[in-house]
Enzyme design. Structure first.
Site, PDB file in Angstrom:
ATOM      1  N   TYR A   1     -47.425  -5.873  -4.331  1.00 17.50           N
ATOM      2  CA  TYR A   1     -48.490  -5.460  -3.424  1.00 17.50           C
ATOM      3  C   TYR A   1     -48.336  -4.006  -2.977  1.00 17.50           C
ATOM      4  O   TYR A   1     -49.197  -3.483  -2.280  1.00 17.50           O
ATOM      5  CB  TYR A   1     -48.518  -6.377  -2.203  1.00 17.50           C
ATOM      6  CG  TYR A   1     -49.125  -7.720  -2.493  1.00 17.50           C
ATOM      7  CD1 TYR A   1     -50.422  -8.028  -2.082  1.00 17.50           C
ATOM      8  CD2 TYR A   1     -48.420  -8.683  -3.193  1.00 17.50           C
ATOM      9  CE1 TYR A   1     -50.983  -9.259  -2.358  1.00 17.50           C
ATOM     10  CE2 TYR A   1     -48.971  -9.916  -3.475  1.00 17.50           C
ATOM     11  CZ  TYR A   1     -50.254 -10.194  -3.050  1.00 17.50           C
ATOM     12  OH  TYR A   1     -50.813 -11.419  -3.334  1.00 17.50           O
TER      13      TYR A   1
ATOM     14  N   ASP B   1     -40.453 -21.822  -8.088  1.00 18.39           N
ATOM     15  CA  ASP B   1     -41.222 -22.869  -8.738  1.00 18.39           C
ATOM     16  C   ASP B   1     -40.772 -24.251  -8.267  1.00 18.39           C
ATOM     17  O   ASP B   1     -41.598 -25.162  -8.096  1.00 18.39           O
ATOM     18  CB  ASP B   1     -41.137 -22.749 -10.262  1.00 18.39           C
ATOM     19  CG  ASP B   1     -39.726 -22.520 -10.769  1.00 18.39           C
ATOM     20  OD1 ASP B   1     -38.938 -21.886 -10.062  1.00 18.39           O
ATOM     21  OD2 ASP B   1     -39.416 -22.967 -11.887  1.00 18.39           O
TER      22      ASP B   1
ATOM     23  N   ASP C   1     -47.702 -15.410  -1.031  1.00 20.75           N
ATOM     24  CA  ASP C   1     -49.137 -15.586  -1.227  1.00 20.75           C
ATOM     25  C   ASP C   1     -49.421 -16.963  -1.812  1.00 20.75           C
ATOM     26  O   ASP C   1     -50.262 -17.716  -1.312  1.00 20.75           O
ATOM     27  CB  ASP C   1     -49.649 -14.481  -2.163  1.00 20.75           C
ATOM     28  CG  ASP C   1     -51.162 -14.346  -2.115  1.00 20.75           C
ATOM     29  OD1 ASP C   1     -51.818 -15.087  -1.355  1.00 20.75           O
ATOM     30  OD2 ASP C   1     -51.696 -13.497  -2.843  1.00 20.75           O
TER      31      ASP C   1
ATOM     32  N   LYS D   1     -37.252 -16.021  -6.952  1.00 21.67           N
ATOM     33  CA  LYS D   1     -37.182 -16.285  -8.394  1.00 21.67           C
ATOM     34  C   LYS D   1     -36.019 -15.471  -8.962  1.00 21.67           C
ATOM     35  O   LYS D   1     -36.125 -14.791  -9.985  1.00 21.67           O
ATOM     36  CB  LYS D   1     -38.511 -15.907  -9.056  1.00 21.67           C
ATOM     37  CG  LYS D   1     -38.651 -16.386 -10.500  1.00 21.67           C
ATOM     38  CD  LYS D   1     -38.637 -17.884 -10.645  1.00 21.67           C
ATOM     39  CE  LYS D   1     -38.853 -18.271 -12.112  1.00 21.67           C
ATOM     40  NZ  LYS D   1     -38.642 -19.724 -12.334  1.00 21.67           N
TER      41      LYS D   1
END
Length: 424
Positions: free
Chosen positions: A150, A287, A311, A221
C-alpha cells in the site's frame, strides 16, 4: 458552552466537554448513513450527559463533493483541518477514476501517518451470519496501515521505470532468473520496516494489556516472504520480550524452553504464564489464520498483521459476523493522537439518496470514536441500543432479506428506532 479543539498533551488526549470534530459525510450512500449516525450519536450524548457534553460538528470536504466544489478530490485545507483537530470521522469515499489519487482512504492514512487500522469484529445477537456459531468471533485486528504494497511503489508493464528496475535487478542483484517473463512484467515493491512493524505491534500489545485480553497473534506469511513478513514476526517477539517482559509470555520463549529444557518443561512454563494472567504472544501463517477464522475463532482476541493481510483478514472476519455493513473501523496514530474513524464499506452509488442502507458500520465507528475520547458511557448506550434494535428485528434491507418475520426500516427510521431503545 464554548466549543474547543481536542489537543494532545504529555499524558495523552485532552478532550474538552464541547469538542469540535470534523466530519466527511462521504459519497454515494454516505450522506444517508452519516445523517442517521449523527442523529444517534448526538442523541446518546445528550441522554447520557444531560447537556454537559456535546460535539460541535465541522464539515470538511473530500471525494466527489470536494471535487465538484473545488476541483480537488482531497483539498489541502481538509487535510490541514484533520491534522489540526486530531479526531475526525468519515463516510465512504469513492476512488477517483483516470489517474491522480489511487485511493482517498489510503491518501488520508499516508498523509496523517495513521499507522494503525483498528477493526474490532464481534457478533450482535440476531445479526444474520453464514457461520453456525458467530458468537465465537470476538477479536480486534491491528492492521499496519502505511507500509507493505500500500506504500504505492509500483511500476507499470512496458514503462521506462519498469525497464530500469528490471536492469537493476538483473545486473546489480543477479535476480533476473527469478523473473519468469521479464519483457512483460510490472513491478510492485513491498517495504516493511522494523520501526513500522514495532509501533504497530506495540500498540496491539498495549491494547490487549489495557483491556485484559488473553493473547496477541502475529499473522504473517513469513514462511515465504522471510525478510519482510518473517521479520515482522521476529521483530514482534523481540519487542514483546524486550519492552513487556513482566507482562507477556511468547511462543518464542516457549520454543527456546523446548529446545533447551524439553517440551514438558516448556508446556509447564506456558501453563504457569497463563495461570498468572500473562498476555500470550503467538503467531500464525496468514493462510492458516483465514482457515482458523472459520474453525476456531475463539482462540484469537487481538491480531497484529501487515497491511495486505489485514485487508483480507478484516473483511473475512467481518463476513462471519454479518458483513462489512456492520463492521466499524478506525485509523489511528497513537503517538500524535490523530485518528480518523470510518465506515468500512464502499459508496454503493446505485443506492445513493434512497435512504435504505444500513448505517451500522459508520455508527459503530462513531462508537469507537467515543471510546477513543473516553466517553465510554455514551458509547455503551449506543451499542446496547443497537443490539436491542437488531434483536427486535427492526432492521434495514440487508438484514431484513436474511431474517424471518422482521420489520423493514429506512436508514433514518433505523436511527430513530435505536434512539428509542436507548437507556441509561
Amino acid at each position: 458552552m464554548t466549543a474547543q479543539k481536542i489537543t494532545m498533551g504529555p499524558a495523552g488526549l485532552n478532550i474538552p466537554d464541547h469538542p469540535i470534530i470534523p466530519f466527511i459525510e462521504g459519497d454515494g450512500i454516505g450522506p444517508d448513513v452519516w445523517s442517521a449516525s449523527k442523529h444517534v450519536l448526538d442523541a446518546a450524548i445528550e441522554l447520557v450527559y444531560g447537556g454537559k457534553r456535546k460535539i460541535e460538528w465541522k464539515e470538511i470536504l473530500a471525494g466527489e463533493k470536494a471535487f465538484n466544489k473545488t476541483g480537488e478530490w482531497l483539498p489541502a485545507e481538509s487535510l490541514d483541518i484533520a491534522r489540526e483537530y486530531l479526531v475526525s470521522i468519515k463516510g465512504p469515499l469513492t476512488t477517483p477514476v483516470g489517474g491522480g489519487i489511487r485511493s482517498l482512504n489510503v491518501a488520508l492514512r499516508q498523509e496523517l501517518d495513521l499507522y494503525v487500522c483498528l477493526r474490532p469484529v464481534k457478533w450482535y445477537k440476531g445479526v444474520p451470519s453464514p457461520v453456525v456459531h458467530p458468537e465465537n468471533t470476538n477479536m480486534v485486528i491491528f492492521r499496519e496501515n502505511t507500509e507493505d504494497i500500500y506504500a504505492g511503489i509500483e511500476f507499470g508493464y512496458n514503462t521506462p521505470e519498469a525497464e530500469k528496475l528490471l536492469r537493476f535487478l538483473t545486473d546489480e542483484l543477479g535476480a533476473g532468473k527469478k523473473i519468469r517473463f521479464p519483457e512483460s512484467t510490472a513491478f510492485g515493491i513491498k517495504p516493511v520496516s522494523k520501526d513500522g512493524s514495532e509501533r504497530l505491534i506495540r500498540a496491539a500489545i498495549k491494547y490487549a494489556l489495557e483491556h485484559k485480553l488473553p493473547s496477541v497473534t502475529l499473522v504473517h506469511k513469513g514462511n515465504i516472504m522471510k525478510y519482510t513478513e518473517g521479520a515482522f514476526k521476529i521483530w514482534g517477539y523481540e519487542l514483546a520480550e524486550r519492552e513487556f517482559a513482566d507482562h507477556v509470555y511468547t511462543w518464542g520463549q516457549w520454543e527456546n524452553a523446548k529446545k533447551t529444557q524439553g517440551e514438558d518443561v516448556a508446556n509447564a512454563k506456558m501453563k504457569k504464564a497463563e495461570a498468572q494472567g500473562k498476555l500470550i504472544i503467538k503467531d500464525v501463517i496468514a493462510d492458516n489464520f483465514l482457515q482458523q477464522l472459520l474453525l476456531s475463532p475463539k482462540d484469537y482476541s487481538v491480531v497484529a498483521t501487515l497491511n495486505l493481510n489485514g485487508d483480507y483478514i478484516s473483511d473475512a472476519a467481518a463476513a462471519s459476523v454479518g458483513g462489512i455493513g456492520i463492521a466499524p473501523g478506525a485509523n489511528i496514530n497513537y503517538l500524535t493522537g490523530h485518528a480518523v474513524f470510518e465506515a468500512t464499506h464502499g459508496t454503493a452509488p446505485r443506492f445513493a439518496n434512497t435512504n435504505t442502507m444500513n448505517p451500522s458500520s459508520l455508527l459503530l465507528s462513531g462508537v469507537m470514536m467515543l471510546e477513543y475520547m473516553g466517553w465510554h458511557e455514551a458509547a455503551q448506550c449506543i451499542e446496547e441500543a443497537l443490539a436491542t434494535t437488531i434483536k427486535r428485528k427492526r432492521v434495514t434491507i440487508d438484514f431484513y432479506n436474511l431474517m424471518h418475520d422482521a420489520t423493514l426500516l429506512k436508514t433514518s427510521e433505523f436511527a430513530v428506532e435505536i434512539v428509542k431503545s436507548m437507556k441509561i
